[in-house]
Design an enzyme around this catalytic site. Structure first.
Site, short mmCIF file in Angstrom:
data_model
loop_
_atom_site.label_atom_id
_atom_site.label_comp_id
_atom_site.label_asym_id
_atom_site.label_seq_id
_atom_site.Cartn_x
_atom_site.Cartn_y
_atom_site.Cartn_z
N HIS A 198 1.87 -104.16 -67.94
CA HIS A 198 2.69 -103.82 -69.10
C HIS A 198 2.20 -102.52 -69.72
O HIS A 198 1.00 -102.22 -69.72
CB HIS A 198 2.65 -104.95 -70.15
CG HIS A 198 1.30 -105.14 -70.78
ND1 HIS A 198 0.96 -104.60 -72.00
CD2 HIS A 198 0.20 -105.83 -70.36
CE1 HIS A 198 -0.29 -104.95 -72.32
NE2 HIS A 198 -0.77 -105.68 -71.33
N HIS A 246 3.81 -98.67 -72.07
CA HIS A 246 4.93 -97.86 -72.55
C HIS A 246 5.24 -96.74 -71.54
O HIS A 246 4.94 -95.57 -71.77
CB HIS A 246 4.60 -97.26 -73.92
CG HIS A 246 4.41 -98.27 -75.00
ND1 HIS A 246 5.30 -99.31 -75.21
CD2 HIS A 246 3.44 -98.41 -75.95
CE1 HIS A 246 4.88 -100.03 -76.24
NE2 HIS A 246 3.76 -99.52 -76.70
#
Length: 315
Positions: free
Chosen positions: A99, A101
């Site tokens: 995970h 951005h």
């Protein structure tokens, strides 16, 4: 954090090479799975990711945070190659849940045989921007002592819009489309119709499931039903766990109708909202074919297909 991460990687590699050259391990099909959650900022991604962390030991998979310099969602070409190689060949970290951005990265371009499973969550674009605006100034209840980039700026979102400020400009809405569009230059050209269509295409063709912040519990429930190897127990954990709603932006003030109306005049908002509505309709379509409601509660449908007329007949 980067030094700690490097140390952890070295420890893992040493652990697997302590008795000589590492043997090539063949993974079971259930274990040879990688999920990538390229999380969009301020979409309840921390709440969802914490569930993955809480379940990883019990469900026997690894969770890894992709920490990019200055949270830059676009990787250099060489880092793209490194990342694809890591994700596909790092067997010690499979099954894995990554995970971070980062914008969507097409693994097929790099010639890999087995692509990762992409998931994501998006949010109403104005609500997301308002949350991010106040987050930069006041932080949240996750790390309340951390100094934020705009700390000390007490101007409300309404005041910012009225004054034509840069932090609340319509251009700041342009984020969810490029995150789904990917690493192409055109994805990051604000207001690009091509980027919008590419984001829609990727959402339908490259993502396993995309939920919405406003219906996060249903998103988690669908993931548990479809991918129990990772998400077994996630729905109950979300409903009862203390981390379900862990991260709340501090000092957030809802914008007025006048502020919302002003932003909605922008072509950028219209495009981001079109993408959000597209994602919402797709999610509700998937949910409608997967669950039923009874006495106010949703429940997952059992298997609704079977095989028959199987030939040739076995003796």
């Amino acid at each position: 954090e980067r030094a700690i991460a490097r140390h952890e990687v070295r420890e893992i590699e040493q652990h697997h090479t302590v008795d000589g050259p590492r043997q090539d391990v063949t993974l079971d099909e259930d274990d040879d799975v990688v999920i990538i959650y390229n999380r969009v900022p301020k979409t309840a991604s921390t709440s969802f990711t914490n569930i993955a962390y809480d379940l990883c030991a019990k469900n026997k998979y690894h969770v890894l945070h992709i920490n990019t310099t200055k949270n830059n969602p676009v990787m250099s070409l060489q880092d793209q190659v490194r990342f694809v190689k890591n994700v596909t060949s790092w067997k010690e970290m499979k099954p894995g849940f990554y995970h971070g951005h980062i914008s969507y990265l097409d693994f097929a371009k790099f010639g890999v045989k087995k692509k990762p499973v992409y998931i994501n969550v998006i949010r109403d674009p104005i609500e997301r921007l308002v949350s991010y605006y106040y987050f930069l100034r006041f932080g949240d209840d996750y790390r309340p002592g951390l100094r934020r980039r705009k700390q000390g700026d007490k101007k409300t979102f309404d005041e910012c819009v009225a004054a034509g400020g840069s932090d609340c400009a319509p251009e700041k809405l342009w984020l969810q489309i490029p995150f789904f569009c990917g690493h192409s230059s055109e994805c990051w050209n604000v207001g690009s119709r091509w980027a919008l269509e590419q984001a829609k295409y990727n959402l339908i063709n490259e993502y396993f499931l995309v939920g919405v912040t406003e219906e996060l519990e249903d998103f988690i429930m669908l993931l548990e039903a479809a991918l129990p190897r990772f998400f077994r127990g996630a729905t109950e954990l979300y409903r009862t766990g203390k981390k379900s709603h862990l991260r709340k932006t501090t000092e957030k003030k809802l914008p007025t109708k006048e502020t919302i109306a002003k932003l909605q005049q922008s072509e950028i908002w219209k495009m981001e909202n079109e993408f959000y509505e597209f994602a919402l309709e797709q999610f509700q379509f998937v949910r409608a074919h997967a669950v039923r409601e009874k006495d106010g509660e949703l429940y997952i449908l059992a298997q609704n297909f079977f095989y028959e007329k199987i030939y040739p007949k076995s003796n």
